[in-house]
Design a protein around this motif. Structure first.
Motif, PDB file in Angstrom:
ATOM      1  N   TYR A   3       0.828  -1.177  -0.096  1.00 18.52           N
ATOM      2  CA  TYR A   3      -0.078   0.046  -0.231  1.00 18.52           C
ATOM      3  C   TYR A   3       0.701   1.274   0.114  1.00 18.52           C
ATOM      4  N   HIS A   4       1.821   1.291   1.041  1.00 17.93           N
ATOM      5  CA  HIS A   4       2.880   2.550   0.832  1.00 17.93           C
ATOM      6  C   HIS A   4       3.342   2.854  -0.410  1.00 17.93           C
ATOM      7  N   PHE A   5       3.699   1.857  -1.292  1.00 19.80           N
ATOM      8  CA  PHE A   5       4.357   2.004  -2.643  1.00 19.80           C
ATOM      9  C   PHE A   5       3.177   2.317  -3.704  1.00 19.80           C
ATOM     10  N   HIS A   6       2.155   1.905  -3.490  1.00 29.33           N
ATOM     11  CA  HIS A   6       1.049   2.103  -4.600  1.00 29.33           C
ATOM     12  C   HIS A   6       0.002   3.207  -4.322  1.00 29.33           C
ATOM     13  N   LYS A   7      -0.054   3.737  -3.024  1.00 31.47           N
ATOM     14  CA  LYS A   7      -1.007   4.664  -2.682  1.00 31.47           C
ATOM     15  C   LYS A   7      -0.985   5.995  -3.554  1.00 31.47           C
ATOM     16  N   ASN A   8       0.159   6.336  -4.009  1.00 28.78           N
ATOM     17  CA  ASN A   8       0.501   7.465  -4.857  1.00 28.78           C
ATOM     18  C   ASN A   8      -0.592   7.311  -6.003  1.00 28.78           C
ATOM     19  N   PHE A   9      -0.844   6.100  -6.571  1.00 28.58           N
ATOM     20  CA  PHE A   9      -1.888   6.276  -7.760  1.00 28.58           C
ATOM     21  C   PHE A   9      -3.180   6.611  -7.443  1.00 28.58           C
ATOM     22  N   LEU A  10      -3.471   6.654  -6.152  1.00 24.04           N
ATOM     23  CA  LEU A  10      -4.965   7.123  -5.637  1.00 24.04           C
ATOM     24  C   LEU A  10      -5.177   8.597  -6.103  1.00 24.04           C
ATOM     25  N   THR A  11      -4.003   9.413  -6.214  1.00 25.91           N
ATOM     26  CA  THR A  11      -4.258  10.592  -6.781  1.00 25.91           C
ATOM     27  C   THR A  11      -4.795  10.626  -8.041  1.00 25.91           C
ATOM     28  N   ILE A  12      -4.270   9.884  -8.803  1.00 24.28           N
ATOM     29  CA  ILE A  12      -4.800   9.654 -10.333  1.00 24.28           C
ATOM     30  C   ILE A  12      -6.193   8.967 -10.500  1.00 24.28           C
ATOM     31  N   LEU A  13      -6.352   7.947  -9.557  1.00 24.93           N
ATOM     32  CA  LEU A  13      -7.805   7.428  -9.590  1.00 24.93           C
ATOM     33  C   LEU A  13      -8.833   8.369  -9.158  1.00 24.93           C
ATOM     34  N   TYR A  14      -8.552   9.249  -8.079  1.00 26.21           N
ATOM     35  CA  TYR A  14      -9.609   9.785  -7.800  1.00 26.21           C
ATOM     36  C   TYR A  14      -9.934  10.996  -8.597  1.00 26.21           C
ATOM     37  N   ALA A  15      -8.880  11.432  -9.373  1.00 27.86           N
ATOM     38  CA  ALA A  15      -8.865  12.710 -10.232  1.00 27.86           C
ATOM     39  C   ALA A  15      -9.771  12.173 -11.640  1.00 27.86           C
ATOM     40  N   ARG A  16      -9.435  10.845 -11.846  1.00 27.13           N
ATOM     41  CA  ARG A  16     -10.178  10.232 -12.985  1.00 27.13           C
ATOM     42  C   ARG A  16     -11.472  10.206 -12.670  1.00 27.13           C
ATOM     43  N   ILE A  17     -12.075   9.817 -11.440  1.00 27.17           N
ATOM     44  CA  ILE A  17     -13.305   9.586 -11.006  1.00 27.17           C
ATOM     45  C   ILE A  17     -14.080  10.837 -11.027  1.00 27.17           C
ATOM     46  N   GLY A  18     -13.346  11.721 -10.554  1.00 27.19           N
ATOM     47  CA  GLY A  18     -14.143  13.145 -10.382  1.00 27.19           C
ATOM     48  C   GLY A  18     -14.257  14.015 -11.653  1.00 27.19           C
ATOM     49  N   SER A  19     -13.356  13.365 -12.599  1.00 23.22           N
ATOM     50  CA  SER A  19     -13.571  13.885 -14.042  1.00 23.22           C
ATOM     51  C   SER A  19     -14.799  13.404 -14.905  1.00 23.22           C
ATOM     52  N   ILE A  20     -14.966  11.963 -14.576  1.00 22.02           N
ATOM     53  CA  ILE A  20     -15.777  11.599 -15.013  1.00 22.02           C
ATOM     54  C   ILE A  20     -17.189  12.109 -14.799  1.00 22.02           C
ATOM     55  N   TYR A  21     -17.469  12.246 -13.159  1.00 22.64           N
ATOM     56  CA  TYR A  21     -18.507  12.780 -12.533  1.00 22.64           C
ATOM     57  C   TYR A  21     -18.835  14.202 -13.097  1.00 22.64           C
ATOM     58  N   LEU A  22     -17.846  14.860 -13.327  1.00 23.00           N
ATOM     59  CA  LEU A  22     -18.071  16.303 -13.902  1.00 23.00           C
ATOM     60  C   LEU A  22     -18.660  16.239 -15.398  1.00 23.00           C
ATOM     61  N   LYS A  23     -18.328  15.143 -16.226  1.00 27.24           N
ATOM     62  CA  LYS A  23     -18.783  14.799 -17.304  1.00 27.24           C
ATOM     63  C   LYS A  23     -20.421  14.557 -17.315  1.00 27.24           C
ATOM     64  N   LYS A  24     -20.591  13.776 -16.284  1.00 25.40           N
ATOM     65  CA  LYS A  24     -21.948  13.427 -16.011  1.00 25.40           C
ATOM     66  C   LYS A  24     -22.791  14.385 -15.220  1.00 25.40           C
ATOM     67  N   ASN A  25     -22.423  15.516 -15.299  1.00 24.95           N
ATOM     68  CA  ASN A  25     -22.862  16.654 -14.401  1.00 24.95           C
ATOM     69  C   ASN A  25     -23.602  16.323 -13.182  1.00 24.95           C
ATOM     70  N   ASN A  26     -22.571  15.684 -12.488  1.00 25.29           N
ATOM     71  CA  ASN A  26     -22.792  15.413 -10.969  1.00 25.29           C
ATOM     72  C   ASN A  26     -21.596  16.294 -10.125  1.00 25.29           C
ATOM     73  N   PRO A  27     -21.784  17.561 -10.207  1.00 24.77           N
ATOM     74  CA  PRO A  27     -20.667  18.422  -9.645  1.00 24.77           C
ATOM     75  C   PRO A  27     -20.420  18.019  -7.939  1.00 24.77           C
ATOM     76  N   GLU A  28     -21.365  17.457  -7.183  1.00 22.03           N
ATOM     77  CA  GLU A  28     -21.007  17.233  -5.901  1.00 22.03           C
ATOM     78  C   GLU A  28     -20.024  16.116  -5.734  1.00 22.03           C
ATOM     79  N   LEU A  29     -20.483  14.834  -6.559  1.00 26.61           N
ATOM     80  CA  LEU A  29     -19.351  14.013  -6.358  1.00 26.61           C
ATOM     81  C   LEU A  29     -18.107  14.252  -6.972  1.00 26.61           C
TER      82      LEU A  29
END
Length: 536
Positions: free
Chosen positions: A236-262
């Motif tokens: 987890y210590h080695f791979h947790k950096n990737f969470l930055t990318i994953l969370y941002a990607r999820i946020g970007s898709i929710y933005l495209k889906k017009n769900n600003p809160e998520l």
């Protein structure tokens, strides 16, 4: 007036968000680059304060001992450490110098590593053409090194993953799918399949997102988040950096889906996620810009401005070539690219010159072979002619000797004919003039002791002209014994009268025999019978 100013500010802020978004949107892709402790010089748990000291000592030792292998490892490690500390001043220079030295000593594995480091730097600074070129070169040389037994399957796997990131960046989905299949196979070989699925699912999500399959994309990304959170502490210590990318990607898709809160919720998670290796620094510019768009749409203008300012600072500090701090290493990068092109041109020129020299050497060898071959042929011809001349000389000598002996035979035969004529005359005279009883025994004695003149001649002829009768019969098969006698006498130039006496036939019979011989031999009128027989 206040309302107008606020509207103008809002318009400018919205415009700035759009422009900044367009400029860095393509930066958002997952990474798993090699770190400074992946090159064998720095241990994983080394204190950061000691890293520079260790690197300086390695550099000094490499120069003192003129150990180019160690110097190359130092340069690549130094570049990777520069990425980690966000100090990019000498990263391109170090990686470029490592590539030159690697090519100079022709070390396949080090060439692969140097190309890989240059590819990572180019990728981080959005130099897509250079990133693709170097990642492809690195993959090629890693495969060669693997076949030579100098690198591991894991090195090859990571080089394929770099190509996956590049093809994700340029949106080549067909090539991306092929590379992911290869990566899956290699990950299974090194027992890294589960870990690599976390990263590859993020790539699969980008394909689904481009096809507007947002639900599938979100499922893949959230599955990767769950897998990271369930890893053992060390992993987890080695791979947790990737969470930055994953969370941002999820946020970007929710933005495209017009769900600003998520979207807002996941952008905040992304900005708060750990970034131990500082790989997500550039992505934070994108995340702040996306977050600013959400805040702007919710009319939180001050907060939106702050996020845009943070994004702008990152851009100016690392990505703006007009920034004095960036001008140095971006210029070095271009300089090294020019030097690489010049060196490649020089290598190609050397290869052409070598090929030309090789061709000239081959032509010289072929020419030498031809000269030797012709010399051998000429030698054999000369030798054959000498042998032939010797043989002809021997034959001429033998023929001359035969001719001499034949002349002697002719002379002695003619003398015998003369003597026999005298003996015959004497015998006839005694018979006609001496009727006494004593003459009869004398005549009988002469007749008994007289050998056939032809038999005596023929014995000597055959012994002196060996094979004459056989050659004659081979050339003219239908000759009789009488014909052979005529031929023998013709060969020795006997006259018709001498032939008639020797053979005991009339002169007319001799002429008839000669005529019959010409017909059997099928001689034309212009061919001399004596010359034809002498040629056999």
């Amino acid at each position: 007036m206040l309302i107008f100013s606020k509207l103008t500010l809002n318009y400018n802020l919205k415009t700035f968000i759009i422009i900044l978004n367009l400029s860095i949107t393509t930066l958002l892709h997952g990474q798993q680059f090699k770190t400074y402790y992946d090159f064998g010089i720095i241990q994983k748990n080394t204190d950061l304060d000691s890293v520079t000291v260790i690197l300086n000592n390695v550099k000094k030792e490499a120069k003192v001992t003129n150990n180019k292998h160690k110097l190359i490892h130092y340069l690549i490690t130094k570049s990777a450490y520069g990425r980690f500390t966000l100090n990019y001043d000498d990263t391109f220079k170090n990686a470029g110098e490592a590539l030159f030295l690697s090519e100079e000593i022709r070390d396949t594995l080090l060439i692969a590593k140097a190309h890989e480091e240059l590819g990572v730097l180019s990728y981080m600074f959005k130099q897509d053409a250079e990133a693709g070129f170097n990642f492809k070169k690195a993959n090629k040389f890693y495969n060669v090194a693997f076949n030579q037994g100098t690198c591991s399957t894991l090195d090859v796997l990571r080089s394929y993953y770099n190509l996956i990131m590049y093809n994700q960046r340029i949106s080549d989905d067909r090539r991306l799918k092929t590379l992911m299949d290869t990566c899956d196979s290699l990950a299974k070989e090194v027992n890294k399949f589960d870990v690599y699925q976390i990263y590859l699912d993020e790539k699969r999500a980008s394909i689904e997102e481009r096809n507007n399959n947002y639900h599938t994309a979100l499922g893949l990304l959230q599955n990767s988040v769950s897998k990271i959170q369930n890893l053992k502490p060390k992993a987890y210590h080695f791979h947790k950096n990737f969470l930055t990318i994953l969370y941002a990607r999820i946020g970007s898709i929710y933005l495209k889906k017009n769900n600003p809160e998520l979207a807002k919720q996941y952008f905040e998670k992304s900005l708060n996620a750990p970034d131990y290796f500082n790989e997500a620094t550039f992505y934070r510019a994108f995340i702040n810009t996306q977050y600013a768009e959400v805040l702007f749409n919710q009319e939180h203008y001050n907060e939106a401005y702050k996020k845009l300012k943070e994004a702008s600072l990152i851009n100016d500090q690392y990505l703006n070539p007009r920034n004095d701090n960036n001008a140095g290493f971006l210029t070095v990068k271009d300089q090294y690219k020019e030097q690489i092109d010049a060196k490649n041109k020089q290598i190609n020129t050397q290869k052409i010159a070598l090929a030309k020299r090789t061709q000239e050497a081959l032509q010289s060898k072929v020419l030498l072979f031809i000269v030797l071959f012709v010399s051998v042929i000429i030698g054999l011809i000369i030798r054959s002619r000498i042998k032939q001349q010797k043989h002809q000389k021997i034959e001429r000598s033998s023929q001359d000797l035969i001719d001499i002996k034949n002349k002697e035979l002719t002379t002695s035969t003619l003398q015998l004919i003369e003597k026999e004529e005298i003996i015959n005359k004497l015998s006839n005279y005694i018979k006609n003039n001496d009727k006494s009883a004593s003459s009869k025994p004398l005549i009988k004695s002469i007749e008994n002791q007289s050998e056939s003149l032809w038999d005596a001649f023929n014995k000597r002829f055959v012994s002196q002209n060996i094979g004459f009768y056989e050659r004659l019969q081979e050339k003219v098969p239908n000759l009789s014994a009488a014909d052979l006698k005529i031929c023998a006498l013709i060969k020795l130039n006997f006259t018709g009268k001498e032939m008639s006496y020797l053979l005991g036939i009339s002169l007319g019979s001799v002429h008839v025999a000669r005529h019959r011989l010409r017909k059997k031999m099928k001689l034309k009128r212009n061919i001399n019978l004596t010359n034809f027989i002498n040629s056999i």
